[in-house]
Write an enzyme that holds these catalytic residues in place. Structure first.
Site, PDB file in Angstrom:
ATOM      1  N   ARG A  95       0.821  -1.227   0.000  1.00 41.17           N
ATOM      2  CA  ARG A  95       0.000   0.000   0.000  1.00 41.17           C
ATOM      3  C   ARG A  95       0.847   1.266   0.000  1.00 41.17           C
ATOM      4  O   ARG A  95       0.574   2.182  -0.776  1.00 41.17           O
ATOM      5  CB  ARG A  95      -0.986  -0.004   1.182  1.00 41.17           C
ATOM      6  CG  ARG A  95      -1.925  -1.213   1.200  1.00 41.17           C
ATOM      7  CD  ARG A  95      -2.517  -1.553  -0.136  1.00 41.17           C
ATOM      8  NE  ARG A  95      -3.304  -2.776  -0.121  1.00 41.17           N
ATOM      9  CZ  ARG A  95      -3.670  -3.440  -1.216  1.00 41.17           C
ATOM     10  NH1 ARG A  95      -3.302  -3.016  -2.407  1.00 41.17           N
ATOM     11  NH2 ARG A  95      -4.389  -4.526  -1.120  1.00 41.17           N
ATOM     12  N   ASP A 124      -6.779  -2.118   4.503  1.00 39.42           N
ATOM     13  CA  ASP A 124      -6.188  -1.426   3.357  1.00 39.42           C
ATOM     14  C   ASP A 124      -6.693   0.003   3.201  1.00 39.42           C
ATOM     15  O   ASP A 124      -5.937   0.888   2.815  1.00 39.42           O
ATOM     16  CB  ASP A 124      -6.417  -2.254   2.080  1.00 39.42           C
ATOM     17  CG  ASP A 124      -5.527  -3.490   2.049  1.00 39.42           C
ATOM     18  OD1 ASP A 124      -4.419  -3.427   2.621  1.00 39.42           O
ATOM     19  OD2 ASP A 124      -5.926  -4.510   1.465  1.00 39.42           O
TER      20      ASP A 124
HETATM   21  N1  ARG Z   1      -5.402  -9.257   5.836  1.00 37.38           N
HETATM   22  C1  ARG Z   1      -4.299  -8.829   5.063  1.00 37.38           C
HETATM   23  C2  ARG Z   1      -3.901  -7.453   5.458  1.00 37.38           C
HETATM   24  O1  ARG Z   1      -4.650  -6.752   6.040  1.00 37.38           O
HETATM   25  C3  ARG Z   1      -4.523  -8.974   3.586  1.00 37.38           C
HETATM   26  C4  ARG Z   1      -5.553  -8.098   2.960  1.00 37.38           C
HETATM   27  C5  ARG Z   1      -5.574  -8.397   1.528  1.00 37.38           C
HETATM   28  N2  ARG Z   1      -6.610  -7.781   0.798  1.00 37.38           N
HETATM   29  C6  ARG Z   1      -7.474  -8.479   0.037  1.00 37.38           C
HETATM   30  N3  ARG Z   1      -8.340  -7.816  -0.641  1.00 37.38           N
HETATM   31  N4  ARG Z   1      -7.483  -9.778   0.001  1.00 37.38           N
HETATM   32  O2  ARG Z   1      -2.797  -7.042   5.191  1.00 37.38           O
END
Ligand code: ARG
Length: 401
Positions: A95, A124
């Site tokens: 990110r 995210d």
């Molecule tokens: N749970 C993980 C994190 O917060 C992965 C998130 C991944 N996003 C997705 N859309 N699968 O870093």
């Protein structure tokens, strides 16, 4: 002149629909920005053309693969970054690099707002918006899925109605995020935490139950950064790619966890990070040989805090940067070679050598050549145990009164 919004564009259904959806809702022009962090899949030019086909006024692709490997994956490796001891921070570290390119594009294309495709339930959204606020305090943020009621059903209906150049039929029940450091899969059938993941969930790794012959690999490090595999010099990106291939073939780096999100939800996550997990294992073993005991113990606590900050969207924060300085300094002597066997889902170290090793054969040996003066151990133990011994006799005395 119309206002402009820069959108983090993946090429998928949601962000393709978001282009028109945002324009309709705000009256602004949308600039699509796709960032290549080694997610593979479609060609980036195809993705760029699709953004234009969906109504973006400009579409821009940033090849951030080496930047991501050098400036995001390598610091994570130096930190042995694992959130809750398991998760190698795959999405969390992508990110900030995406944010960097979004903010840069906002400046170039004269945008006032940055948009992303995250929901309101995950980490995210926090990482994007905290990053954007930090690098571009004047920029506004908008998330169409969260703020403009762009649900999946509406997205499919919109794409069909507007005849957007995107396939809407393929129903993938999983939410997937991937880059060269690994792959994250969630939702669908996995939301029942008793359900075991099915084979179709995996892409970076082969099933470890029927592995090919063991694969022995030697990884060379210089100051905490891998520089060669089996003697062949490589960039960090190439090392990660090579180990994704070789460790992936052996089913190394599959992770199935329930994790604590920053927003207070526990969520089931499946990760596969063959290269990252093989590298972290190798790196950790080289640290065991080259970092002094107290320094290593303290670094483990720094690493945990570092991982939490990165997970929690604080990549650009002062504390995270300060911990980077500590971690970088700790890597001064983390140079040498680690030999490991990749097989059946495991990466097992079986050899290490380093010019800056702290391992002293003459101190460690039980054979002839022993230079350790065993007679000094006795007095050391008496003093080391003294305070507990005094406390214990006090406890017995008080209990007896
Ligand atoms: N749970 C993980 C994190 O917060 C992965 C998130 C991944 N996003 C997705 N859309 N699968 O870093």
């Amino acid at each position: 002149m119309k206002e402009r919004i820069v959108l983090a564009y993946s090429g998928g259904l949601d962000t393709s629909v978001a282009i028109g959806w945002i324009a309709d809702a705000t009256g602004a022009e949308v600039v699509a920005v796709a960032v290549d962090v080694g997610q593979g899949g479609e060609d980036m030019e195809t993705i760029r053309q699709r953004a234009l086909g969906c109504g973006a006024v400009e579409a821009y692709v940033a090849d951030a693969r080496d930047e991501f490997a050098d400036e995001y994956c390598m610091p994570t490796l130096k930190a042995n970054g694992l959130y809750q001891g398991h998760y190698p921070l795959v999405s969390a570290i992508s990110r900030p690099v995406i944010v960097k390119h979004l903010v840069k594009a906002a400046r170039e294309f004269g945008a006032t707002t940055v948009a992303h495709g995250c929901t309101g339930k995950g980490n995210d959204q926090v990482r994007f918006e905290v990053g954007i606020q930090t690098l571009g305090p004047d920029l506004k943020c908008i998330a169409p899925v969260r703020d403009l009621a762009l649900t999946r059903d509406k997205a499919i209906a919109y794409a069909e109605e507007k005849r957007l150049p995107i396939v809407t039929t393929k129903k993938n029940p999983y939410s997937i995020d991937q880059n060269v450091w690994g792959r994250a899969v969630e939702t669908g059938y996995l939301e029942d935490i008793w359900n075991a993941p099915t084979k179709d969930i995996y892409d970076y790794t082969q099933t470890p139950e029927f592995p090919p012959a063991p694969d022995e690999v030697t990884i060379s490090f210089k100051e905490g950064v891998p520089t060669a595999v089996d003697g062949a010099e490589m960039s960090p990106l190439q090392v990660i790619q090579e180990l994704n291939r070789r460790a992936g073939a052996q089913g190394v780096g599959r992770i199935d966890v329930v994790e604590d999100r920053l927003v207070g939800i526990k969520s089931r996550e499946i990760y596969e990070a063959p290269g990252a997990m093989a590298l972290i294992t190798a790196h950790k073993h080289l640290e065991d040989v080259t970092i002094e005991r107290e320094h290593a113990r303290f670094k483990a606590t720094v690493s945990q805090r570092w991982s939490e900050l990165v997970y929690d969207g604080q990549w650009f924060s002062p504390l995270k940067r300060a911990l980077d300085v500590f971690i970088d300094d700790s890597q001064k002597h983390v140079s040498g070679d680690i030999r490991m066997v990749l097989h059946g889902g495991q990466a097992v170290v079986n050899g290490r050598r380093s010019d800056s090793s702290l391992y002293d054969f003459n101190l460690a040996t039980y054979d002839t050549g022993d230079t350790f003066d065993q007679s000094s151990a006795k007095g050391f133990i008496d003093l080391w145990g003294m305070s507990s011994k005094v406390a214990s006799s006090r406890d017995q005395r008080v209990a007896g009164e």
